[in-house]
Design a protein around this motif. Structure first.
Motif, PDB file in Angstrom:
ATOM      1  N   ALA A 132       0.819  -1.216   0.000  1.00 15.07           N
ATOM      2  CA  ALA A 132       0.000   0.000   0.000  1.00 15.07           C
ATOM      3  C   ALA A 132       0.850   1.262   0.000  1.00 15.07           C
ATOM      4  O   ALA A 132       0.416   2.309  -0.484  1.00 15.07           O
ATOM      5  CB  ALA A 132      -0.948   0.000   1.193  1.00 15.07           C
ATOM      6  N   GLY A 133       2.074   1.173   0.508  1.00 15.11           N
ATOM      7  CA  GLY A 133       2.944   2.344   0.560  1.00 15.11           C
ATOM      8  C   GLY A 133       3.936   2.433  -0.578  1.00 15.11           C
ATOM      9  O   GLY A 133       4.810   3.309  -0.585  1.00 15.11           O
ATOM     10  N   ALA A 134       3.819   1.560  -1.560  1.00 18.45           N
ATOM     11  CA  ALA A 134       4.812   1.475  -2.631  1.00 18.45           C
ATOM     12  C   ALA A 134       4.992   2.778  -3.404  1.00 18.45           C
ATOM     13  O   ALA A 134       6.100   3.088  -3.844  1.00 18.45           O
ATOM     14  CB  ALA A 134       4.445   0.345  -3.593  1.00 18.45           C
ATOM     15  N   LEU A 135       3.942   3.530  -3.591  1.00 18.81           N
ATOM     16  CA  LEU A 135       4.032   4.754  -4.398  1.00 18.81           C
ATOM     17  C   LEU A 135       4.258   6.021  -3.566  1.00 18.81           C
ATOM     18  O   LEU A 135       4.299   7.125  -4.124  1.00 18.81           O
ATOM     19  CB  LEU A 135       2.765   4.916  -5.248  1.00 18.81           C
ATOM     20  N   LEU A 136       4.402   5.854  -2.258  1.00 16.28           N
ATOM     21  CA  LEU A 136       4.561   7.027  -1.395  1.00 16.28           C
ATOM     22  C   LEU A 136       5.934   7.669  -1.557  1.00 16.28           C
ATOM     23  O   LEU A 136       6.939   6.987  -1.740  1.00 16.28           O
ATOM     24  CB  LEU A 136       4.376   6.640   0.074  1.00 16.28           C
ATOM     25  N   PRO A 158      -6.011  -8.748   5.666  1.00 17.21           N
ATOM     26  CA  PRO A 158      -6.888  -8.147   4.647  1.00 17.21           C
ATOM     27  C   PRO A 158      -7.497  -6.810   5.100  1.00 17.21           C
ATOM     28  O   PRO A 158      -7.619  -5.876   4.291  1.00 17.21           O
ATOM     29  CB  PRO A 158      -7.976  -9.202   4.436  1.00 17.21           C
ATOM     30  N   GLU A 159      -7.877  -6.712   6.361  1.00 19.18           N
ATOM     31  CA  GLU A 159      -8.403  -5.434   6.864  1.00 19.18           C
ATOM     32  C   GLU A 159      -7.327  -4.356   6.773  1.00 19.18           C
ATOM     33  O   GLU A 159      -7.591  -3.225   6.364  1.00 19.18           O
ATOM     34  CB  GLU A 159      -8.858  -5.572   8.322  1.00 19.18           C
ATOM     35  N   LEU A 160      -6.116  -4.719   7.157  1.00 13.73           N
ATOM     36  CA  LEU A 160      -5.010  -3.769   7.110  1.00 13.73           C
ATOM     37  C   LEU A 160      -4.741  -3.321   5.684  1.00 13.73           C
ATOM     38  O   LEU A 160      -4.497  -2.145   5.429  1.00 13.73           O
ATOM     39  CB  LEU A 160      -3.741  -4.384   7.707  1.00 13.73           C
ATOM     40  N   ARG A 161      -4.773  -4.244   4.740  1.00 16.83           N
ATOM     41  CA  ARG A 161      -4.495  -3.916   3.335  1.00 16.83           C
ATOM     42  C   ARG A 161      -5.429  -2.791   2.867  1.00 16.83           C
ATOM     43  O   ARG A 161      -4.985  -1.823   2.256  1.00 16.83           O
ATOM     44  CB  ARG A 161      -4.662  -5.171   2.476  1.00 16.83           C
ATOM     45  N   ASP A 162      -6.718  -2.919   3.170  1.00 19.43           N
ATOM     46  CA  ASP A 162      -7.686  -1.883   2.769  1.00 19.43           C
ATOM     47  C   ASP A 162      -7.424  -0.573   3.498  1.00 19.43           C
ATOM     48  O   ASP A 162      -7.418   0.502   2.897  1.00 19.43           O
ATOM     49  CB  ASP A 162      -9.114  -2.356   3.051  1.00 19.43           C
ATOM     50  N   THR A 163      -7.213  -0.648   4.805  1.00 16.51           N
ATOM     51  CA  THR A 163      -6.984   0.559   5.605  1.00 16.51           C
ATOM     52  C   THR A 163      -5.688   1.247   5.196  1.00 16.51           C
ATOM     53  O   THR A 163      -5.625   2.476   5.124  1.00 16.51           O
ATOM     54  CB  THR A 163      -6.962   0.207   7.100  1.00 16.51           C
ATOM     55  N   ALA A 164      -4.647   0.465   4.925  1.00 16.46           N
ATOM     56  CA  ALA A 164      -3.359   1.043   4.540  1.00 16.46           C
ATOM     57  C   ALA A 164      -3.476   1.826   3.237  1.00 16.46           C
ATOM     58  O   ALA A 164      -2.865   2.892   3.094  1.00 16.46           O
ATOM     59  CB  ALA A 164      -2.316  -0.064   4.415  1.00 16.46           C
ATOM     60  N   ARG A 165      -4.255   1.322   2.303  1.00 13.70           N
ATOM     61  CA  ARG A 165      -4.468   2.058   1.039  1.00 13.70           C
ATOM     62  C   ARG A 165      -5.125   3.409   1.303  1.00 13.70           C
ATOM     63  O   ARG A 165      -4.766   4.419   0.696  1.00 13.70           O
ATOM     64  CB  ARG A 165      -5.332   1.235   0.087  1.00 13.70           C
ATOM     65  N   VAL A 166      -6.104   3.413   2.201  1.00 14.53           N
ATOM     66  CA  VAL A 166      -6.801   4.656   2.534  1.00 14.53           C
ATOM     67  C   VAL A 166      -5.836   5.633   3.205  1.00 14.53           C
ATOM     68  O   VAL A 166      -5.800   6.826   2.863  1.00 14.53           O
ATOM     69  CB  VAL A 166      -8.026   4.369   3.441  1.00 14.53           C
ATOM     70  N   ILE A 167      -5.049   5.142   4.151  1.00 13.72           N
ATOM     71  CA  ILE A 167      -4.090   6.009   4.848  1.00 13.72           C
ATOM     72  C   ILE A 167      -3.090   6.585   3.846  1.00 13.72           C
ATOM     73  O   ILE A 167      -2.792   7.782   3.870  1.00 13.72           O
ATOM     74  CB  ILE A 167      -3.377   5.237   5.971  1.00 13.72           C
ATOM     75  N   ALA A 168      -2.567   5.739   2.964  1.00 10.60           N
ATOM     76  CA  ALA A 168      -1.608   6.216   1.959  1.00 10.60           C
ATOM     77  C   ALA A 168      -2.234   7.280   1.071  1.00 10.60           C
ATOM     78  O   ALA A 168      -1.608   8.318   0.789  1.00 10.60           O
ATOM     79  CB  ALA A 168      -1.104   5.039   1.123  1.00 10.60           C
ATOM     80  N   ALA A 169      -3.465   7.051   0.633  1.00  8.63           N
ATOM     81  CA  ALA A 169      -4.137   8.015  -0.246  1.00  8.63           C
ATOM     82  C   ALA A 169      -4.408   9.329   0.469  1.00  8.63           C
ATOM     83  O   ALA A 169      -4.352  10.395  -0.158  1.00  8.63           O
ATOM     84  CB  ALA A 169      -5.439   7.417  -0.763  1.00  8.63           C
ATOM     85  N   ARG A 170      -4.695   9.280   1.753  1.00  6.80           N
ATOM     86  CA  ARG A 170      -4.943  10.527   2.495  1.00  6.80           C
ATOM     87  C   ARG A 170      -3.651  11.313   2.701  1.00  6.80           C
ATOM     88  O   ARG A 170      -3.664  12.539   2.683  1.00  6.80           O
ATOM     89  CB  ARG A 170      -5.597  10.221   3.838  1.00  6.80           C
ATOM     90  N   GLN A 172      -0.969  11.157   0.719  1.00  2.00           N
ATOM     91  CA  GLN A 172      -0.451  11.585  -0.585  1.00  2.00           C
ATOM     92  C   GLN A 172      -1.524  11.327  -1.640  1.00  2.00           C
ATOM     93  O   GLN A 172      -1.492  10.309  -2.323  1.00  2.00           O
ATOM     94  CB  GLN A 172       0.837  10.820  -0.898  1.00  2.00           C
ATOM     95  N   PRO A 173      -2.478  12.229  -1.768  1.00  2.00           N
ATOM     96  CA  PRO A 173      -3.605  12.014  -2.685  1.00  2.00           C
ATOM     97  C   PRO A 173      -3.198  11.727  -4.123  1.00  2.00           C
ATOM     98  O   PRO A 173      -3.930  11.047  -4.854  1.00  2.00           O
ATOM     99  CB  PRO A 173      -4.399  13.317  -2.586  1.00  2.00           C
ATOM    100  N   SER A 174      -2.046  12.168  -4.546  1.00  2.00           N
ATOM    101  CA  SER A 174      -1.625  11.946  -5.941  1.00  2.00           C
ATOM    102  C   SER A 174      -1.423  10.468  -6.260  1.00  2.00           C
ATOM    103  O   SER A 174      -1.450  10.089  -7.439  1.00  2.00           O
ATOM    104  CB  SER A 174      -0.343  12.717  -6.239  1.00  2.00           C
ATOM    105  N   ALA A 179      -1.915   5.389  -9.394  1.00  2.00           N
ATOM    106  CA  ALA A 179      -2.354   3.983  -9.418  1.00  2.00           C
ATOM    107  C   ALA A 179      -3.324   3.746 -10.567  1.00  2.00           C
ATOM    108  O   ALA A 179      -3.278   2.702 -11.233  1.00  2.00           O
ATOM    109  CB  ALA A 179      -2.987   3.594  -8.087  1.00  2.00           C
ATOM    110  N   ARG A 180      -4.192   4.708 -10.810  1.00  2.00           N
ATOM    111  CA  ARG A 180      -5.129   4.581 -11.935  1.00  2.00           C
ATOM    112  C   ARG A 180      -4.381   4.529 -13.253  1.00  2.00           C
ATOM    113  O   ARG A 180      -4.706   3.742 -14.133  1.00  2.00           O
ATOM    114  CB  ARG A 180      -6.123   5.755 -11.937  1.00  2.00           C
ATOM    115  N   ARG A 181      -3.385   5.393 -13.396  1.00  2.00           N
ATOM    116  CA  ARG A 181      -2.590   5.410 -14.633  1.00  2.00           C
ATOM    117  C   ARG A 181      -1.835   4.101 -14.816  1.00  2.00           C
ATOM    118  O   ARG A 181      -1.748   3.575 -15.914  1.00  2.00           O
ATOM    119  CB  ARG A 181      -1.600   6.567 -14.620  1.00  2.00           C
ATOM    120  N   ASP A 182      -1.289   3.562 -13.739  1.00  2.00           N
ATOM    121  CA  ASP A 182      -0.547   2.289 -13.820  1.00  2.00           C
ATOM    122  C   ASP A 182      -1.475   1.157 -14.178  1.00  2.00           C
ATOM    123  O   ASP A 182      -1.156   0.267 -14.897  1.00  2.00           O
ATOM    124  CB  ASP A 182       0.174   1.989 -12.512  1.00  2.00           C
TER     125      ASP A 182
END
Length: 182
Positions: A132-136, A158-170, A172-174, A179-182
């Protein structure tokens, strides 16, 4: 004035029903095993990071021996992947993933590596944090790691995976757009 209250004695301990005592003992053993396995996974991550350092040294040695060549040298990588895969009886792709995660833990996620070593999280939690933090960017990674580790110690992977994505996006919103482009 009334006399000061005396502390109450705790109720006598009730003997544990043998059915529950047996389950309790099993849960204790399984939990200890999980901590030991997490410690071993942390050790493997460190060895994998060491393997990448070995590859880099071998590439540098080969380039020093043949300075006139301008060819990308993948032989040391292939040698190490093949040797580790054979020794561990897993595919080279699996070893490659372990090398990447090991390097990420050692270089980018030291608190996650420490939590893994201490058995507070397991390998799947560490993988979720890395993924989840790969693009940070480097400047937000430590804050991300601090937030996700709090969740990781109580959540399933699995719960962490979803939450970690949300935390990363908050943080660094970019990365959502990346991720969409990739």
């Amino acid at each position: 004035d009334p006399p000061p209250a005396q502390p109450l004695d705790p109720p006598p301990a009730q003997p544990l029903d043998p059915h529950w005592a047996e389950l309790s003992a099993l849960v204790t053993r399984v939990s200890a095993n999980r901590v030991a396995m997490s410690r071993l996974h942390a050790e493997r991550a460190e060895m994998c990071a060491e393997a990448l350092d070995l590859i880099a040294r071998r590439v540098a040695q080969r380039q020093a021996a043949h300075p006139a060549r301008e060819v990308g040298d993948t032989i040391p990588l292939r040698e190490v992947l093949a040797e580790l895969a054979a020794a561990l009886r897993v595919g080279e792709r699996t070893v490659s993933g372990w090398l990447g995660d090991g390097a990420a833990l050692v270089d980018d996620y030291p608190a996650t590596l420490r939590a893994l070593r201490e058995g507070r999280i397991d390998e799947r939690h560490a993988s979720a944090i890395i993924d989840a933090g790969a693009l940070l960017d480097d400047d937000v990674r430590a804050e991300y790691e601090r937030h996700v580790l709090v969740v990781a110690e109580t959540a399933t992977a699995p719960e962490l995976r979803d939450t970690a994505r949300v935390i990363a996006a908050r943080l660094q919103p970019s990365i959502v757009e990346e991720a969409r482009r990739d």
